[in-house]
Design a protein around this motif. Structure first.
Motif, PDB file in Angstrom:
ATOM      1  N   MET A 131     -23.268  46.614-136.692  1.00 63.87           N
ATOM      2  CA  MET A 131     -22.882  45.205-136.814  1.00 63.87           C
ATOM      3  C   MET A 131     -21.840  44.821-135.765  1.00 63.87           C
ATOM      4  SD  MET A 131     -24.669  44.010-139.437  1.00 63.87           S
ATOM      5  CE  MET A 131     -25.953  45.087-138.801  1.00 63.87           C
ATOM      6  N   PHE A 132     -20.875  45.730-135.533  1.00 63.11           N
ATOM      7  CA  PHE A 132     -19.843  45.462-134.532  1.00 63.11           C
ATOM      8  C   PHE A 132     -20.476  45.293-133.152  1.00 63.11           C
ATOM      9  CE2 PHE A 132     -17.068  47.152-131.185  1.00 63.11           C
ATOM     10  CZ  PHE A 132     -16.000  46.280-131.299  1.00 63.11           C
ATOM     11  N   ASN A 133     -21.419  46.159-132.823  1.00 64.56           N
ATOM     12  CA  ASN A 133     -22.057  46.061-131.508  1.00 64.56           C
ATOM     13  C   ASN A 133     -22.925  44.813-131.387  1.00 64.56           C
ATOM     14  OD1 ASN A 133     -21.647  48.570-129.628  1.00 64.56           O
ATOM     15  ND2 ASN A 133     -21.729  49.399-131.701  1.00 64.56           N
ATOM     16  N   CYS A 134     -23.564  44.416-132.480  1.00 68.98           N
ATOM     17  CA  CYS A 134     -24.316  43.158-132.454  1.00 68.98           C
ATOM     18  C   CYS A 134     -23.373  41.984-132.191  1.00 68.98           C
ATOM     19  CB  CYS A 134     -25.038  42.952-133.783  1.00 68.98           C
ATOM     20  SG  CYS A 134     -26.446  44.051-134.066  1.00 68.98           S
ATOM     21  N   SER A 135     -22.236  41.996-132.865  1.00 69.06           N
ATOM     22  CA  SER A 135     -21.252  40.934-132.666  1.00 69.06           C
ATOM     23  C   SER A 135     -20.720  40.930-131.239  1.00 69.06           C
ATOM     24  CB  SER A 135     -20.088  41.089-133.654  1.00 69.06           C
ATOM     25  OG  SER A 135     -20.548  40.973-134.978  1.00 69.06           O
ATOM     26  N   GLN A 136     -20.533  42.118-130.676  1.00 69.09           N
ATOM     27  CA  GLN A 136     -20.021  42.209-129.314  1.00 69.09           C
ATOM     28  C   GLN A 136     -21.007  41.612-128.308  1.00 69.09           C
ATOM     29  OE1 GLN A 136     -16.720  42.537-129.672  1.00 69.09           O
ATOM     30  NE2 GLN A 136     -16.804  43.720-127.791  1.00 69.09           N
ATOM     31  N   VAL A 137     -22.292  41.870-128.506  1.00 70.00           N
ATOM     32  CA  VAL A 137     -23.297  41.277-127.615  1.00 70.00           C
ATOM     33  C   VAL A 137     -23.199  39.755-127.665  1.00 70.00           C
ATOM     34  CG1 VAL A 137     -25.770  40.972-127.210  1.00 70.00           C
ATOM     35  CG2 VAL A 137     -24.886  43.224-127.811  1.00 70.00           C
ATOM     36  N   LEU A 138     -22.995  39.224-128.862  1.00 69.34           N
ATOM     37  CA  LEU A 138     -22.883  37.771-129.014  1.00 69.34           C
ATOM     38  C   LEU A 138     -21.557  37.245-128.474  1.00 69.34           C
ATOM     39  CD1 LEU A 138     -24.345  37.664-132.609  1.00 69.34           C
ATOM     40  CD2 LEU A 138     -25.363  36.497-130.648  1.00 69.34           C
ATOM     41  N   ARG A 139     -20.496  38.023-128.602  1.00 67.04           N
ATOM     42  CA  ARG A 139     -19.177  37.560-128.162  1.00 67.04           C
ATOM     43  C   ARG A 139     -19.047  37.522-126.642  1.00 67.04           C
ATOM     44  NH1 ARG A 139     -17.127  40.706-132.680  1.00 67.04           N
ATOM     45  NH2 ARG A 139     -16.279  39.291-134.254  1.00 67.04           N
ATOM     46  N   ILE A 140     -19.704  38.431-125.947  1.00 65.64           N
ATOM     47  CA  ILE A 140     -19.544  38.487-124.490  1.00 65.64           C
ATOM     48  C   ILE A 140     -20.417  37.465-123.777  1.00 65.64           C
ATOM     49  CG2 ILE A 140     -18.940  40.936-124.517  1.00 65.64           C
ATOM     50  CD1 ILE A 140     -21.775  41.573-123.586  1.00 65.64           C
ATOM     51  N   SER A 141     -21.149  36.655-124.531  1.00 71.02           N
ATOM     52  CA  SER A 141     -22.073  35.717-123.896  1.00 71.02           C
ATOM     53  C   SER A 141     -21.692  34.248-124.040  1.00 71.02           C
ATOM     54  CB  SER A 141     -23.467  35.905-124.499  1.00 71.02           C
ATOM     55  OG  SER A 141     -23.434  35.682-125.895  1.00 71.02           O
ATOM     56  N   PRO A 142     -20.430  33.879-124.333  1.00 69.85           N
ATOM     57  CA  PRO A 142     -20.140  32.464-124.529  1.00 69.85           C
ATOM     58  C   PRO A 142     -20.342  31.604-123.290  1.00 69.85           C
ATOM     59  CG  PRO A 142     -18.106  33.730-124.453  1.00 69.85           C
ATOM     60  CD  PRO A 142     -19.228  34.703-124.518  1.00 69.85           C
ATOM     61  N   ARG A 143     -20.213  32.196-122.101  1.00 72.92           N
ATOM     62  CA  ARG A 143     -20.381  31.402-120.878  1.00 72.92           C
ATOM     63  C   ARG A 143     -21.817  30.925-120.709  1.00 72.92           C
ATOM     64  NH1 ARG A 143     -16.876  34.487-116.145  1.00 72.92           N
ATOM     65  NH2 ARG A 143     -14.828  34.240-117.120  1.00 72.92           N
ATOM     66  N   ILE A 144     -22.765  31.714-121.211  1.00 71.65           N
ATOM     67  CA  ILE A 144     -24.160  31.319-121.043  1.00 71.65           C
ATOM     68  C   ILE A 144     -24.751  30.787-122.336  1.00 71.65           C
ATOM     69  CG2 ILE A 144     -24.571  32.934-119.165  1.00 71.65           C
ATOM     70  CD1 ILE A 144     -25.856  34.830-121.131  1.00 71.65           C
ATOM     71  N   ASP A 145     -23.996  30.849-123.412  1.00 71.05           N
ATOM     72  CA  ASP A 145     -24.559  30.419-124.684  1.00 71.05           C
ATOM     73  C   ASP A 145     -23.431  29.956-125.605  1.00 71.05           C
ATOM     74  OD1 ASP A 145     -25.947  29.970-126.973  1.00 71.05           O
ATOM     75  OD2 ASP A 145     -26.996  31.890-126.989  1.00 71.05           O
ATOM     76  N   ARG A 146     -23.286  28.647-125.762  1.00 73.02           N
ATOM     77  CA  ARG A 146     -22.241  28.090-126.619  1.00 73.02           C
ATOM     78  C   ARG A 146     -22.820  27.527-127.910  1.00 73.02           C
ATOM     79  NH1 ARG A 146     -17.557  27.761-123.717  1.00 73.02           N
ATOM     80  NH2 ARG A 146     -17.748  27.991-121.466  1.00 73.02           N
TER      81      ARG A 146
END
Length: 392
Positions: A131-146
Protein backbone atom coordinates in the motif's frame (compact mmCIF):
# COMPACT_ATOMS: atom_id res chain seq x y z
CA UNK A 1 -24.14 -11.44 9.55
CA UNK A 2 -21.15 -13.73 10.13
CA UNK A 3 -17.63 -13.18 8.70
CA UNK A 4 -18.10 -15.86 6.01
CA UNK A 5 -21.18 -14.08 4.66
CA UNK A 6 -19.30 -10.79 4.72
CA UNK A 7 -16.46 -12.32 2.70
CA UNK A 8 -19.01 -13.74 0.22
CA UNK A 9 -20.65 -10.32 -0.25
CA UNK A 10 -17.25 -8.66 -0.64
CA UNK A 11 -16.27 -11.24 -3.26
CA UNK A 12 -19.48 -10.60 -5.21
CA UNK A 13 -18.90 -6.84 -5.20
CA UNK A 14 -15.32 -7.34 -6.38
CA UNK A 15 -16.42 -9.63 -9.20
CA UNK A 16 -18.97 -7.05 -10.34
CA UNK A 17 -16.32 -4.32 -10.38
CA UNK A 18 -13.93 -6.57 -12.28
CA UNK A 19 -16.72 -7.22 -14.78
CA UNK A 20 -17.35 -3.48 -15.24
CA UNK A 21 -13.65 -2.96 -15.97
CA UNK A 22 -13.80 -5.72 -18.55
CA UNK A 23 -16.84 -4.15 -20.26
CA UNK A 24 -15.14 -0.73 -20.41
CA UNK A 25 -11.81 -2.12 -21.63
CA UNK A 26 -12.42 -1.46 -25.33
CA UNK A 27 -13.43 2.13 -24.67
CA UNK A 28 -10.09 2.93 -23.07
CA UNK A 29 -7.21 4.37 -25.12
CA UNK A 30 -4.58 1.85 -26.17
CA UNK A 31 -2.02 3.39 -23.82
CA UNK A 32 -4.21 2.82 -20.76
CA UNK A 33 -5.25 -0.75 -21.50
CA UNK A 34 -2.22 -2.56 -19.99
CA UNK A 35 -2.76 -0.72 -16.71
CA UNK A 36 -6.50 -1.44 -16.78
CA UNK A 37 -5.84 -5.13 -17.41
CA UNK A 38 -3.51 -5.31 -14.41
CA UNK A 39 -6.06 -3.53 -12.23
CA UNK A 40 -8.86 -5.87 -13.38
CA UNK A 41 -6.71 -8.94 -12.71
CA UNK A 42 -5.94 -7.57 -9.26
CA UNK A 43 -9.64 -7.10 -8.52
CA UNK A 44 -10.52 -10.61 -9.70
CA UNK A 45 -7.68 -12.10 -7.66
CA UNK A 46 -8.97 -10.27 -4.59
CA UNK A 47 -12.40 -11.74 -5.28
CA UNK A 48 -10.88 -15.20 -5.65
CA UNK A 49 -9.11 -14.86 -2.31
CA UNK A 50 -12.36 -13.87 -0.60
CA UNK A 51 -14.19 -16.82 -2.19
CA UNK A 52 -11.57 -19.20 -0.82
CA UNK A 53 -11.92 -17.71 2.66
CA UNK A 54 -15.66 -18.38 2.59
CA UNK A 55 -15.05 -22.14 2.13
CA UNK A 56 -12.19 -22.55 4.57
CA UNK A 57 -14.23 -24.88 6.78
CA UNK A 58 -14.46 -27.38 3.91
CA UNK A 59 -10.76 -27.45 2.96
CA UNK A 60 -7.53 -28.15 4.90
CA UNK A 61 -6.23 -24.86 6.38
CA UNK A 62 -2.63 -25.73 5.46
CA UNK A 63 -3.68 -25.65 1.81
CA UNK A 64 -6.44 -23.07 1.73
CA UNK A 65 -5.04 -20.21 3.83
CA UNK A 66 -1.70 -19.90 1.98
CA UNK A 67 -3.50 -20.09 -1.37
CA UNK A 68 -6.13 -17.54 -0.33
CA UNK A 69 -3.44 -15.15 0.87
CA UNK A 70 -1.51 -15.76 -2.33
CA UNK A 71 -4.54 -14.54 -4.30
CA UNK A 72 -5.11 -11.55 -2.03
CA UNK A 73 -1.49 -10.39 -1.95
CA UNK A 74 -0.97 -10.99 -5.66
CA UNK A 75 -4.15 -8.96 -6.23
CA UNK A 76 -2.86 -5.86 -4.44
CA UNK A 77 0.53 -6.37 -6.12
CA UNK A 78 -1.33 -6.13 -9.44
CA UNK A 79 -2.72 -2.77 -8.27
CA UNK A 80 0.84 -1.62 -7.65
CA UNK A 81 1.83 -2.79 -11.12
CA UNK A 82 -1.25 -1.13 -12.66
CA UNK A 83 -0.32 2.24 -11.18
CA UNK A 84 3.26 1.92 -12.38
CA UNK A 85 1.99 1.15 -15.87
CA UNK A 86 -0.48 4.05 -15.70
CA UNK A 87 2.36 6.50 -15.10
CA UNK A 88 4.75 4.88 -17.55
CA UNK A 89 7.10 3.36 -14.97
CA UNK A 90 8.95 0.17 -15.95
CA UNK A 91 8.02 -3.25 -14.62
CA UNK A 92 10.21 -4.44 -11.74
CA UNK A 93 10.34 -8.07 -10.55
CA UNK A 94 11.00 -6.75 -7.03
CA UNK A 95 7.34 -5.79 -6.67
CA UNK A 96 6.62 -9.51 -6.27
CA UNK A 97 9.11 -9.89 -3.38
CA UNK A 98 6.49 -9.32 -0.63
CA UNK A 99 4.41 -12.11 -2.17
CA UNK A 100 7.38 -14.49 -2.28
CA UNK A 101 8.14 -13.80 1.38
CA UNK A 102 4.55 -13.82 2.68
CA UNK A 103 3.12 -17.05 1.27
CA UNK A 104 5.77 -19.44 2.70
CA UNK A 105 5.43 -17.61 6.03
CA UNK A 106 1.67 -18.09 5.95
CA UNK A 107 2.09 -21.80 5.28
CA UNK A 108 4.62 -22.17 8.10
CA UNK A 109 2.33 -20.55 10.67
CA UNK A 110 -0.60 -22.71 9.55
CA UNK A 111 0.96 -26.13 9.00
CA UNK A 112 4.14 -26.20 11.14
CA UNK A 113 3.71 -23.72 13.99
CA UNK A 114 0.07 -22.63 13.99
CA UNK A 115 -0.20 -18.98 15.02
CA UNK A 116 -2.98 -16.61 13.97
CA UNK A 117 -1.08 -13.70 15.50
CA UNK A 118 1.98 -14.37 13.32
CA UNK A 119 -0.18 -14.69 10.21
CA UNK A 120 -1.92 -11.40 10.97
CA UNK A 121 1.42 -9.63 11.38
CA UNK A 122 2.75 -11.07 8.13
CA UNK A 123 -0.39 -9.90 6.33
CA UNK A 124 -0.23 -6.48 8.02
CA UNK A 125 3.41 -5.87 7.11
CA UNK A 126 3.06 -7.10 3.53
CA UNK A 127 -0.13 -5.15 2.88
CA UNK A 128 1.37 -2.03 4.45
CA UNK A 129 4.51 -2.29 2.29
CA UNK A 130 2.53 -2.72 -0.93
CA UNK A 131 0.00 0.00 0.00
CA UNK A 132 2.85 2.38 0.84
CA UNK A 133 4.47 1.78 -2.54
CA UNK A 134 1.16 2.27 -4.33
CA UNK A 135 0.75 5.58 -2.52
CA UNK A 136 4.30 6.58 -3.42
CA UNK A 137 3.65 6.01 -7.13
CA UNK A 138 0.65 8.31 -6.83
CA UNK A 139 2.47 10.89 -4.72
CA UNK A 140 5.43 11.34 -7.07
CA UNK A 141 3.15 12.15 -10.00
CA UNK A 142 1.39 15.41 -9.02
CA UNK A 143 3.13 17.38 -11.78
CA UNK A 144 1.56 15.22 -14.46
CA UNK A 145 -1.64 14.33 -12.67
CA UNK A 146 -3.57 16.66 -10.35
CA UNK A 147 -6.83 14.70 -10.50
CA UNK A 148 -8.88 14.49 -7.28
CA UNK A 149 -9.22 10.74 -7.90
CA UNK A 150 -5.46 10.40 -7.40
CA UNK A 151 -5.77 11.83 -3.89
CA UNK A 152 -8.77 9.58 -3.21
CA UNK A 153 -6.69 6.53 -4.13
CA UNK A 154 -3.86 7.68 -1.87
CA UNK A 155 -6.38 7.97 0.99
CA UNK A 156 -7.78 4.49 0.27
CA UNK A 157 -4.36 2.85 0.23
CA UNK A 158 -3.44 4.64 3.47
CA UNK A 159 -6.67 3.64 5.24
CA UNK A 160 -6.40 -0.03 4.23
CA UNK A 161 -2.75 -0.23 5.27
CA UNK A 162 -3.49 1.43 8.61
CA UNK A 163 -6.39 -0.93 9.26
CA UNK A 164 -4.29 -4.03 8.57
CA UNK A 165 -1.66 -2.89 11.08
CA UNK A 166 -4.31 -1.83 13.62
CA UNK A 167 -6.02 -5.22 13.20
CA UNK A 168 -2.84 -7.06 14.15
CA UNK A 169 -2.25 -4.78 17.14
CA UNK A 170 -5.83 -5.13 18.41
CA UNK A 171 -5.63 -8.91 18.09
CA UNK A 172 -2.58 -8.96 20.33
CA UNK A 173 -4.23 -6.68 22.89
CA UNK A 174 -7.57 -8.47 22.89
CA UNK A 175 -8.27 -10.65 26.01
CA UNK A 176 -10.16 -13.15 23.81
CA UNK A 177 -8.77 -12.76 20.32
CA UNK A 178 -10.15 -16.00 18.87
CA UNK A 179 -8.30 -18.63 16.91
CA UNK A 180 -9.23 -17.82 13.31
CA UNK A 181 -10.51 -15.01 11.11
CA UNK A 182 -13.97 -16.58 10.91
CA UNK A 183 -14.65 -16.36 14.63
CA UNK A 184 -17.59 -14.10 15.46
CA UNK A 185 -15.68 -11.06 16.65
CA UNK A 186 -16.32 -7.45 15.64
CA UNK A 187 -12.82 -7.22 14.15
CA UNK A 188 -13.41 -10.22 11.90
CA UNK A 189 -16.77 -8.75 10.88
CA UNK A 190 -15.36 -5.48 9.59
CA UNK A 191 -12.21 -6.98 8.01
CA UNK A 192 -13.90 -8.03 4.72
CA UNK A 193 -15.71 -4.69 4.59
CA UNK A 194 -12.49 -2.71 4.86
CA UNK A 195 -10.67 -5.09 2.51
CA UNK A 196 -13.37 -4.52 -0.12
CA UNK A 197 -12.84 -0.74 -0.08
CA UNK A 198 -9.82 -1.06 -2.33
CA UNK A 199 -11.23 -3.30 -5.10
CA UNK A 200 -14.67 -1.63 -4.99
CA UNK A 201 -14.28 2.07 -4.17
CA UNK A 202 -10.69 2.00 -5.36
CA UNK A 203 -11.75 0.68 -8.75
CA UNK A 204 -14.21 3.54 -9.11
CA UNK A 205 -11.45 6.01 -8.25
CA UNK A 206 -9.13 4.28 -10.73
CA UNK A 207 -11.74 4.61 -13.50
CA UNK A 208 -12.09 8.31 -12.67
CA UNK A 209 -8.30 8.59 -12.89
CA UNK A 210 -8.47 7.07 -16.38
CA UNK A 211 -11.33 9.41 -17.30
CA UNK A 212 -9.32 12.43 -16.16
CA UNK A 213 -6.33 11.28 -18.21
CA UNK A 214 -8.55 10.94 -21.30
CA UNK A 215 -10.06 14.39 -20.69
CA UNK A 216 -6.60 15.98 -20.44
CA UNK A 217 -5.51 14.23 -23.62
CA UNK A 218 -8.52 15.61 -25.47
CA UNK A 219 -7.82 19.09 -24.11
CA UNK A 220 -4.20 18.76 -25.17
CA UNK A 221 -5.24 17.66 -28.66
CA UNK A 222 -7.65 20.59 -28.92
CA UNK A 223 -5.02 23.16 -27.93
CA UNK A 224 -1.81 21.72 -29.38
CA UNK A 225 -0.43 21.40 -32.88
CA UNK A 226 -0.15 17.66 -33.48
CA UNK A 227 3.11 17.87 -35.44
CA UNK A 228 5.30 20.28 -33.47
CA UNK A 229 3.78 20.06 -29.99
CA UNK A 230 3.44 23.84 -29.84
CA UNK A 231 0.12 25.44 -29.00
CA UNK A 232 -2.23 25.99 -31.93
CA UNK A 233 -3.61 29.14 -33.50
CA UNK A 234 -6.70 29.25 -31.30
CA UNK A 235 -4.68 29.32 -28.08
CA UNK A 236 -2.34 31.96 -29.50
CA UNK A 237 -5.33 34.20 -30.32
CA UNK A 238 -6.94 33.69 -26.89
CA UNK A 239 -3.72 34.18 -24.94
CA UNK A 240 -2.67 37.09 -27.14
CA UNK A 241 -5.85 38.99 -26.28
CA UNK A 242 -5.28 38.33 -22.58
CA UNK A 243 -1.69 39.54 -22.72
CA UNK A 244 -2.65 42.71 -24.55
CA UNK A 245 -4.85 43.61 -21.56
CA UNK A 246 -2.14 42.61 -19.08
CA UNK A 247 0.52 44.65 -20.88
CA UNK A 248 -1.65 47.76 -20.80
CA UNK A 249 -2.44 47.23 -17.14
CA UNK A 250 1.15 46.64 -15.98
CA UNK A 251 3.00 48.87 -18.44
CA UNK A 252 5.12 46.08 -19.93
CA UNK A 253 6.31 45.86 -23.55
CA UNK A 254 4.28 43.18 -25.30
CA UNK A 255 5.55 41.94 -28.64
CA UNK A 256 4.72 39.38 -31.30
CA UNK A 257 7.29 37.58 -33.44
CA UNK A 258 6.15 35.85 -36.63
CA UNK A 259 8.67 33.27 -37.82
CA UNK A 260 8.45 31.83 -41.33
CA UNK A 261 10.72 29.14 -42.79
CA UNK A 262 12.44 30.39 -45.95
CA UNK A 263 11.96 28.34 -49.13
CA UNK A 264 9.96 25.70 -47.28
CA UNK A 265 8.20 24.63 -50.48
CA UNK A 266 11.57 23.84 -52.00
CA UNK A 267 12.39 21.54 -49.06
CA UNK A 268 9.09 19.72 -49.54
CA UNK A 269 9.51 19.42 -53.31
CA UNK A 270 13.12 18.27 -53.20
CA UNK A 271 13.16 15.99 -50.17
CA UNK A 272 9.51 15.06 -49.66
CA UNK A 273 6.84 15.96 -47.14
CA UNK A 274 8.26 13.65 -44.46
CA UNK A 275 11.46 15.69 -44.42
CA UNK A 276 9.35 18.84 -44.52
CA UNK A 277 7.54 17.71 -41.38
CA UNK A 278 10.87 17.05 -39.69
CA UNK A 279 12.01 20.52 -40.69
CA UNK A 280 8.93 22.02 -39.02
CA UNK A 281 9.71 20.08 -35.83
CA UNK A 282 13.34 21.18 -36.04
CA UNK A 283 12.47 24.87 -36.28
CA UNK A 284 9.81 24.56 -33.57
CA UNK A 285 12.42 23.07 -31.24
CA UNK A 286 14.88 25.90 -31.94
CA UNK A 287 12.19 28.48 -31.24
CA UNK A 288 11.28 26.81 -27.94
CA UNK A 289 14.94 26.74 -26.91
CA UNK A 290 15.09 30.50 -27.43
CA UNK A 291 11.99 31.25 -25.38
CA UNK A 292 11.77 32.23 -21.74
CA UNK A 293 9.35 30.48 -19.40
CA UNK A 294 6.75 33.25 -19.75
CA UNK A 295 6.90 33.27 -23.56
CA UNK A 296 4.34 31.35 -25.59
CA UNK A 297 5.31 29.81 -28.91
CA UNK A 298 2.75 28.36 -31.30
CA UNK A 299 2.25 27.25 -34.86
CA UNK A 300 0.19 29.74 -36.80
CA UNK A 301 -0.24 27.39 -39.75
CA UNK A 302 1.85 25.90 -42.56
CA UNK A 303 5.48 26.89 -42.05
CA UNK A 304 4.65 29.95 -39.95
CA UNK A 305 5.13 30.21 -36.19
CA UNK A 306 4.21 32.93 -33.72
CA UNK A 307 5.74 33.82 -30.36
CA UNK A 308 4.16 36.05 -27.71
CA UNK A 309 6.76 38.05 -25.80
CA UNK A 310 6.62 40.21 -22.69
CA UNK A 311 9.78 42.21 -22.08
CA UNK A 312 11.00 45.31 -20.26
CA UNK A 313 11.87 47.20 -23.45
CA UNK A 314 11.69 47.01 -27.24
CA UNK A 315 15.37 46.14 -27.71
CA UNK A 316 14.82 42.86 -25.84
CA UNK A 317 12.02 41.96 -28.21
CA UNK A 318 14.30 42.63 -31.19
CA UNK A 319 17.08 40.63 -29.55
CA UNK A 320 14.76 37.66 -29.27
CA UNK A 321 14.08 37.71 -33.01
CA UNK A 322 17.76 37.74 -33.83
CA UNK A 323 18.41 34.97 -31.30
CA UNK A 324 15.85 32.74 -33.03
CA UNK A 325 17.20 33.52 -36.50
CA UNK A 326 20.76 32.62 -35.51
CA UNK A 327 19.66 29.56 -33.56
CA UNK A 328 17.87 28.08 -36.57
CA UNK A 329 20.63 28.97 -39.04
CA UNK A 330 23.44 27.61 -36.84
CA UNK A 331 21.79 24.21 -36.28
CA UNK A 332 22.28 22.00 -39.38
CA UNK A 333 19.24 19.96 -40.28
CA UNK A 334 19.93 16.38 -41.51
CA UNK A 335 17.96 15.42 -44.64
CA UNK A 336 18.64 12.17 -46.52
CA UNK A 337 22.23 12.03 -45.33
CA UNK A 338 22.92 15.72 -46.01
CA UNK A 339 23.02 18.55 -43.51
CA UNK A 340 20.81 21.41 -44.69
CA UNK A 341 20.98 24.96 -43.45
CA UNK A 342 17.49 26.22 -42.76
CA UNK A 343 16.86 29.93 -42.61
CA UNK A 344 13.91 31.87 -41.28
CA UNK A 345 12.48 35.32 -41.81
CA UNK A 346 11.00 37.04 -38.79
CA UNK A 347 8.58 39.92 -38.45
CA UNK A 348 8.23 41.66 -35.10
CA UNK A 349 5.72 44.18 -33.79
CA UNK A 350 5.14 45.59 -30.32
CA UNK A 351 1.94 46.86 -28.80
CA UNK A 352 1.13 50.56 -29.35
CA UNK A 353 -1.77 52.74 -28.16
CA UNK A 354 -3.18 52.55 -31.68
CA UNK A 355 -3.69 48.79 -31.43
CA UNK A 356 -7.30 48.17 -30.45
CA UNK A 357 -6.93 44.41 -30.23
CA UNK A 358 -4.45 41.56 -30.61
CA UNK A 359 -5.26 41.12 -34.31
CA UNK A 360 -3.99 44.64 -34.99
CA UNK A 361 -0.64 43.75 -33.44
CA UNK A 362 -0.51 40.46 -35.33
CA UNK A 363 -1.29 42.24 -38.60
CA UNK A 364 1.66 44.61 -38.16
CA UNK A 365 3.98 41.71 -37.35
CA UNK A 366 2.79 40.08 -40.58
CA UNK A 367 3.64 43.28 -42.50
CA UNK A 368 7.12 43.23 -40.97
CA UNK A 369 7.49 39.57 -42.01
CA UNK A 370 6.45 40.47 -45.55
CA UNK A 371 9.16 43.14 -45.58
CA UNK A 372 11.75 40.61 -44.40
CA UNK A 373 10.77 38.29 -47.24
CA UNK A 374 10.82 41.09 -49.80
CA UNK A 375 14.29 42.24 -48.76
CA UNK A 376 15.89 38.83 -49.32
CA UNK A 377 14.79 36.60 -46.41
CA UNK A 378 16.98 35.29 -43.54
CA UNK A 379 16.49 38.49 -41.56
CA UNK A 380 14.52 40.10 -38.76
CA UNK A 381 12.32 43.09 -39.52
CA UNK A 382 10.45 45.10 -36.92
CA UNK A 383 7.58 47.51 -37.45
CA UNK A 384 6.60 49.93 -34.71
CA UNK A 385 3.58 51.84 -35.82
CA UNK A 386 4.50 53.04 -39.35
CA UNK A 387 8.28 52.73 -39.08
CA UNK A 388 10.11 49.71 -40.40
CA UNK A 389 13.61 49.09 -39.10
CA UNK A 390 16.09 46.44 -40.10
CA UNK A 391 17.52 44.75 -37.06
CA UNK A 392 19.66 42.09 -38.68
Amino acid sequence: MDPLTAFAIAALMMLLNGGVLGILHRDLPEALRPSAVSWRIGTLLQAGGCVLLTVQRQLPPAFLLPVANFFLILGITCYWRALRQFYGLPDKPLIYLPLVVAVPGMWWFVAVTPSLSARLWIAAIVWAVIMFNCSQVLRISPRIDRAVSRRVLIAIFTVVAAFMVLRAVLFMLSPSPGSSIIDHTWLNMITPMVASILPVTGTTAYLLLCSERIRRQWEHAATTDYLTGLVNRRIIATTGSQRVSQAREHGKVFGVALVDIDYFKTINDRYGHDIGDLALKHVAARIERSCKAEDLAGRQGGEEFVVLLTRDDITQVLAFGEKVRQSVRSAPFPANGTDLTICVSIGIATLTPADKQFDDLLRRADQALYSAKALGRDRVMAEFGHDVAKSA
